[in-house]
Structures are given as C-alpha cells and as structure tokens.
Design an enzyme around this catalytic site. Structure first.
Site, mmCIF file in Angstrom:
data_model
loop_
_atom_site.group_PDB
_atom_site.id
_atom_site.type_symbol
_atom_site.label_atom_id
_atom_site.label_comp_id
_atom_site.label_asym_id
_atom_site.label_seq_id
_atom_site.Cartn_x
_atom_site.Cartn_y
_atom_site.Cartn_z
ATOM 1 N N ASP A 104 -7.967 -5.118 0.073
ATOM 2 C CA ASP A 104 -8.452 -5.990 -1.002
ATOM 3 C C ASP A 104 -8.085 -7.454 -0.815
ATOM 4 O O ASP A 104 -8.612 -8.313 -1.518
ATOM 5 C CB ASP A 104 -7.896 -5.518 -2.353
ATOM 6 C CG ASP A 104 -8.534 -4.221 -2.789
ATOM 7 O OD1 ASP A 104 -9.708 -4.015 -2.446
ATOM 8 O OD2 ASP A 104 -7.854 -3.417 -3.441
ATOM 9 N N HIS A 106 0.852 -1.179 0.000
ATOM 10 C CA HIS A 106 0.000 0.000 0.000
ATOM 11 C C HIS A 106 0.891 1.232 0.000
ATOM 12 O O HIS A 106 1.939 1.233 0.641
ATOM 13 C CB HIS A 106 -0.896 0.005 1.252
ATOM 14 C CG HIS A 106 -2.045 0.929 1.127
ATOM 15 N ND1 HIS A 106 -1.939 2.267 1.376
ATOM 16 C CD2 HIS A 106 -3.323 0.714 0.739
ATOM 17 C CE1 HIS A 106 -3.101 2.831 1.168
ATOM 18 N NE2 HIS A 106 -3.956 1.918 0.775
HETATM 19 N N1 ACO Z 1 3.906 -7.918 -4.782
HETATM 20 C C1 ACO Z 1 5.250 -7.952 -5.029
HETATM 21 N N2 ACO Z 1 6.059 -6.874 -4.924
HETATM 22 C C2 ACO Z 1 5.491 -5.711 -4.564
HETATM 23 C C3 ACO Z 1 4.117 -5.599 -4.287
HETATM 24 C C4 ACO Z 1 3.309 -6.760 -4.409
HETATM 25 N N3 ACO Z 1 1.993 -6.708 -4.180
HETATM 26 N N4 ACO Z 1 3.817 -4.320 -3.952
HETATM 27 C C5 ACO Z 1 4.972 -3.644 -4.014
HETATM 28 N N5 ACO Z 1 5.990 -4.482 -4.373
HETATM 29 C C6 ACO Z 1 7.412 -4.146 -4.474
HETATM 30 C C7 ACO Z 1 7.707 -3.393 -5.780
HETATM 31 O O1 ACO Z 1 8.066 -4.259 -6.821
HETATM 32 C C8 ACO Z 1 8.832 -2.500 -5.330
HETATM 33 O O2 ACO Z 1 10.009 -3.287 -5.252
HETATM 34 P P1 ACO Z 1 11.461 -2.648 -5.610
HETATM 35 O O3 ACO Z 1 11.699 -1.607 -4.547
HETATM 36 O O4 ACO Z 1 12.398 -3.803 -5.557
HETATM 37 O O5 ACO Z 1 11.314 -2.046 -6.992
HETATM 38 C C9 ACO Z 1 8.485 -2.122 -3.894
HETATM 39 O O6 ACO Z 1 7.698 -3.229 -3.415
HETATM 40 C C10 ACO Z 1 7.695 -0.828 -3.776
HETATM 41 O O7 ACO Z 1 6.551 -0.926 -4.609
HETATM 42 P P2 ACO Z 1 5.885 0.297 -5.368
HETATM 43 O O8 ACO Z 1 5.022 -0.222 -6.465
HETATM 44 O O9 ACO Z 1 6.942 1.292 -5.723
HETATM 45 O O10 ACO Z 1 5.025 0.902 -4.197
HETATM 46 P P3 ACO Z 1 3.854 1.917 -4.380
HETATM 47 O O11 ACO Z 1 3.652 2.570 -3.061
HETATM 48 O O12 ACO Z 1 4.098 2.791 -5.557
HETATM 49 O O13 ACO Z 1 2.629 0.967 -4.765
HETATM 50 C C11 ACO Z 1 0.790 -0.493 -4.640
HETATM 51 C C12 ACO Z 1 1.632 0.554 -3.897
HETATM 52 C C13 ACO Z 1 0.392 0.022 -6.034
HETATM 53 C C14 ACO Z 1 -0.489 -0.744 -3.858
HETATM 54 C C15 ACO Z 1 1.614 -1.808 -4.779
HETATM 55 O O14 ACO Z 1 1.980 -2.276 -3.500
HETATM 56 C C16 ACO Z 1 0.857 -2.893 -5.562
HETATM 57 O O15 ACO Z 1 0.891 -2.904 -6.795
HETATM 58 N N6 ACO Z 1 0.159 -3.823 -4.839
HETATM 59 C C17 ACO Z 1 -0.643 -4.842 -5.514
HETATM 60 C C18 ACO Z 1 -1.951 -4.227 -6.016
HETATM 61 C C19 ACO Z 1 -2.915 -3.931 -4.889
HETATM 62 O O16 ACO Z 1 -3.136 -4.754 -3.998
HETATM 63 N N7 ACO Z 1 -3.546 -2.752 -4.973
HETATM 64 C C20 ACO Z 1 -4.547 -2.348 -3.998
HETATM 65 C C21 ACO Z 1 -4.030 -1.221 -3.153
HETATM 66 S S1 ACO Z 1 -5.160 -0.788 -1.890
HETATM 67 C C22 ACO Z 1 -6.350 0.064 -2.704
HETATM 68 O O17 ACO Z 1 -6.167 0.701 -3.680
HETATM 69 C C23 ACO Z 1 -7.638 -0.026 -2.145
#
Ligand code: ACO
Length: 427
Positions: A363, A306
């Site tokens: 979620d 998140h």
């Molecule tokens: N699975 C695997 N790796 C992940 C995940 C995940 N679910 N989420 C983040 N990471 C990793 C990224 O690859 C990144 O790794 P790195 O530093 O080696 O490049 C690091 O963790 C940071 O991730 P970002 O995408 O930069 O974090 P951001 O804060 O931009 O994104 C987000 C948050 C979009 C929610 C992300 O965690 C994600 O895509 N999660 C899965 C989708 C999801 O569940 N969305 C619902 C969010 S809650 C809502 O909207 C109600």
C-alpha cells in the site's frame, strides 16, 4: 518415518504429527489435540496458526518471496495480464491461448448489471464510501441469480465466478458515477477488461473516450499485484464465511468489508491522506516519522509493516518502480511521491523500524500511482478489492473442493462463574 512433536501434559506424553508443505514449511497438526488431551491451543489474531492447506499462494515473509501456483509475482507482473492471473489462481494453471480467449469472451458476456440492480446505487448518499456500496451491491447480486447459488454445483459456481469478475468493474464505476451525479454508461464489450473499466469510470455519454494505454497498463499491473496473498484478513473471512456454505456473493461481500479496514486494504487510502497531511501541514518527513514512533501518538507510518513480511514486500518493489515509470511517461511530477520516498529512506535507517523489521508494504506506493492515474482517493481500496477478487474466489473454490468443515474457533472463557440472576430491586 513420519515426524512427530511431543507434548507433555500432566505427566503424559502425546505424539502430534508434523505436516510439511512443498516449500518445507512445517506445522504441528493439533486437530486431534482436544479429543486426546482436553486442551485447546490459544492464539489470538492467529499469529501462529495455519487454518488450512492451500495450493494457491506461497509467501516467505523473511525472504520477501511471493508466488502464485509456483510463479513469482515479479514474473507474473512482467509477463501476464490480470485476467491470466485470475485464471491461474482459480483454475490452477495459466491459460493456453484458446483458454484465454474463451475466458475473456465469457467474462465480457456478463459485464452489464440488471437494470433493477442499478437503482440500488441511487439509494446511497452521494458521499457513500465505495466499499460500502460495493459490498452491498455484491451481496444484492445473489438475489438476481437465485438459480446459481449452490456452492456444490460446479456449473452454478462457474456462472457466478464469471459474473463476479465481469460485473465488479461496473459496480466500482457506478459507485463513482453516482457520487458525481453522472449517468452510468453501459459496458463496451469490444474493449479489454481494464479499458472497459476506465471508460465506465471516466467516460460520459456526450464525448468519445480515449483510453491512455500507459494508464491501462499500470492499472492492469496493480490488479495483478493485488490478486492474492494467502490467508490475510479478508481471505480468511472468505474462508470462514464460506465454510457456512453461504453462496459466493455473500462470502465476497463479507471479504470486501474485511478489506475496508485501515489495518488492511484501507491503508492505501490512509497512506495518501497521510502524505497529503504532511504536505499541507508543512511537516518534515522526519517529524512525521517521529510521531509514528511515539507510543502516545496514535499515528502510524501507514503503508509500513506487515504481519507476514519481515522484509521488503516484493509487490512494493514492483509498484515503486512502476510509479516512477508511469509518472515519467505521463510527464507528471508528484510531491507526494517525493515525500513517500523520503519517509521510506528515513524509516529504513531508523532503529525503531529496523529493529521491528518494518518495511514498505504493497500500500505504500500504490496510492501515489492511483492518484497519478486519476483514481479518486476514496476509490483506492475498492481498486484493491477488484484486484483481490480472483484470490478470494480461488480460496472459496478450494475451501469447497477440500470439503472443509464449518470454521468455528474455540475460546478460553474468562468471565464470571455461574451465579443466580438477582431480582431487579437488588441489582
Ligand atoms: N508505524 C509505526 N509502528 C508500527 C507500524 C507502523 N506502520 N507497524 C507496526 N508498528 C509497531 C507496533 O507499534 C508494534 O510496536 P511495539 O512492539 O513497540 O508494540 C510493532 O511494530 C509490531 O506491530 P503489530 O501491530 O503488533 O504488528 P502486526 O503484525 O500485528 O501488524 C500491521 C501488522 C497491521 C500491517 C501493522 O504493521 C500496521 O498497522 N501497519 C500500518 C497499516 C498498513 O500499512 N496496513 C496494510 C498492511 S498490508 C495489507 O493489508 C495489504
């Protein structure tokens, strides 16, 4: 003395005010920065940018705290209904018993859709995604109420707010009924909000429909848990689009589209698809977690991570418990819930997730519970939208109350410098 931050540029020092919120969150106010220094700030994806002051919702992502108007989400989920939380978000205080009665009555009065608007559903293919249908129908609602569209007229806004909250369940149910080729039922205004929705979704004109109170109660709690989450992508969309002074239907329609994406509300559908794929392909939870960690694999552990929470999402805690309760009460066993719990356990012990502070978000378990309650998978995200609607409305109202100027970020241009257009034969 008021606190300031100092910025030194080209040998000159500028004092920038520090703003403190009621929970001691601090921000450097840079609103005059460009005027004074010629500089702008650069913060793609707004990871570090406050876009407004807001009195609606407080989140402490490190501690896993979520409060609406000062009330903890766990307390609200335990003691209030969705319509009470909607009133709280939009009006600032929980309703008294009389206010709640008035609020429920007023919403009931507006549940029907104009007969001409109902024909719009028939224009969509049967497999149209309910988010596309909902955003189109909500935008189209504006064309039926042209006398109630002025964002600066409180009575017009109040009418539109009631219509939005009242009609949204009808829209969601009709999108589903159209996909099945079943007739649309008229709302039954003797029923409570969620009961009416369940009847519209799952009832038919040929048989009486009994609402299961366990299902209705669980849906109500899910709606409460989704009701607001401060400046997330869809809410920021409401504020940005709303700042152009478009009517509220236009702003909410835009928010529905923002929510649809898989990185936002669309994740609840993707979580269940992920769990089903794991079950169908005979993968172990460990194998899938390894895939999600692999940079060369596009899979992510959906429902994990998140932007704001670096701790367990407090809503996920409530939902996980609710999922277990509901499945017990309904006497249903869920292979998907078992897989989800196993994935969670593995991820929470895995250094990749621990070091990035990735925890289950709202979620992760909501899809499991929606599925157990009989909600079709492609309607999961539109259920999220139904819950988030009061939050979007509250932010739209606050934006106008605060007379926020039109949202208009700047940029750092990195394209070609000025050059003449070459004649066609020399390109
Ligand atoms: N699975 C695997 N790796 C992940 C995940 C995940 N679910 N989420 C983040 N990471 C990793 C990224 O690859 C990144 O790794 P790195 O530093 O080696 O490049 C690091 O963790 C940071 O991730 P970002 O995408 O930069 O974090 P951001 O804060 O931009 O994104 C987000 C948050 C979009 C929610 C992300 O965690 C994600 O895509 N999660 C899965 C989708 C999801 O569940 N969305 C619902 C969010 S809650 C809502 O909207 C109600």
């Amino acid at each position: 003395m008021d606190e300031t931050a100092r910025l030194e540029v080209d040998g000159k020092t500028y004092e920038l005010p520090i703003v403190t919120g009621t929970e001691n969150e601090r921000a450097v106010d840079i609103s005059n920065l460009r005027g004074e220094t010629g500089l702008i700030t650069l913060d793609p994806a707004y990871k570090n940018t406050g876009s407004c002051r807001s009195a609606i919702t407080f989140i402490d992502g490190d501690e896993g705290i979520l409060r609406h108007r000062g009330y903890a989400i766990e307390d609200l989920a335990d003691k209030t209904s969705f319509l009470e939380v909607a009133f709280l978000l939009i009006n600032g205080e929980l309703p008294s018993a009389d206010q709640l009665e008035w609020w429920r009555q007023s919403i009931r009065y507006h549940t029907m859709l104009h007969e001409d608007l109902k024909r719009l559903f028939g224009a969509f293919p049967k497999d149209a995604h309910p988010m596309a249908v909902s955003s189109s129908v909500i935008a189209a609602l504006s064309t039926f109420y042209p006398r109630d569209l002025d964002p600066h007229e409180p009575i017009e806004v109040a009418n539109s707010v009631l219509r939005l909250i009242a009609k949204f369940p009808t829209v969601v149910a009709y999108a589903y009924k159209h996909s099945l080729g079943q007739p649309f039922l008229y709302p039954d205004n003797s029923l409570r909000y969620v009961h009416n929705f369940l009847r519209l979704m799952f009832g038919t004109p040929c048989e009486p429909f009994e609402v299961d109170p366990v299902v209705a109660d669980a849906i109500d709690t899910l709606l409460v848990l989704h009701a607001d989450h401060e400046q997330n992508c869809s809410t920021s969309t409401v504020r940005l689009v709303g700042s152009s002074h478009v009517n509220i239907f236009g702003a909410i329609s835009a928010a529905i589209n923002a929510l649809w994406g898989s990185r936002h509300g669309g994740a609840n559908q993707e979580v269940i698809e992920m769990l089903e794929a794991i079950a169908n392909e005979g993968l172990t939870a460990r194998q899938f977690v390894d895939r999600a960690k692999d940079r060369d694999d596009t899979s992510r552990l959906m429902g994990f991570g998140h932007r704001v929470y670096r701790n367990y999402d407090p809503r996920a805690k409530v939902i996980k418990k609710k999922a277990e309760d509901v499945l017990n009460k309904l006497g249903v066993t869920s292979k998907l819930l078992e897989i989800a719990m196993e994935l969670e356990q593995i991820a929470l012990d895995d250094d990749y997730f621990v070091s990035r502070r990735l925890f289950p978000n709202v979620d992760f378990y909501s899809g499991v519970i929606y599925k157990a309650l009989g909600i079709p998978v492609n309607s999961f995200t539109v259920m999220f939208a139904m819950g988030r609607l009061p939050g979007w409305i509250a932010h739209w109202v606050e934006l106008h109350k605060d007379r926020q100027a039109i949202g208009r970020p700047r940029q750092i241009y990195v394209g070609p410098q000025a050059r003449p257009v070459p004649p066609l034969d020399q390109r």
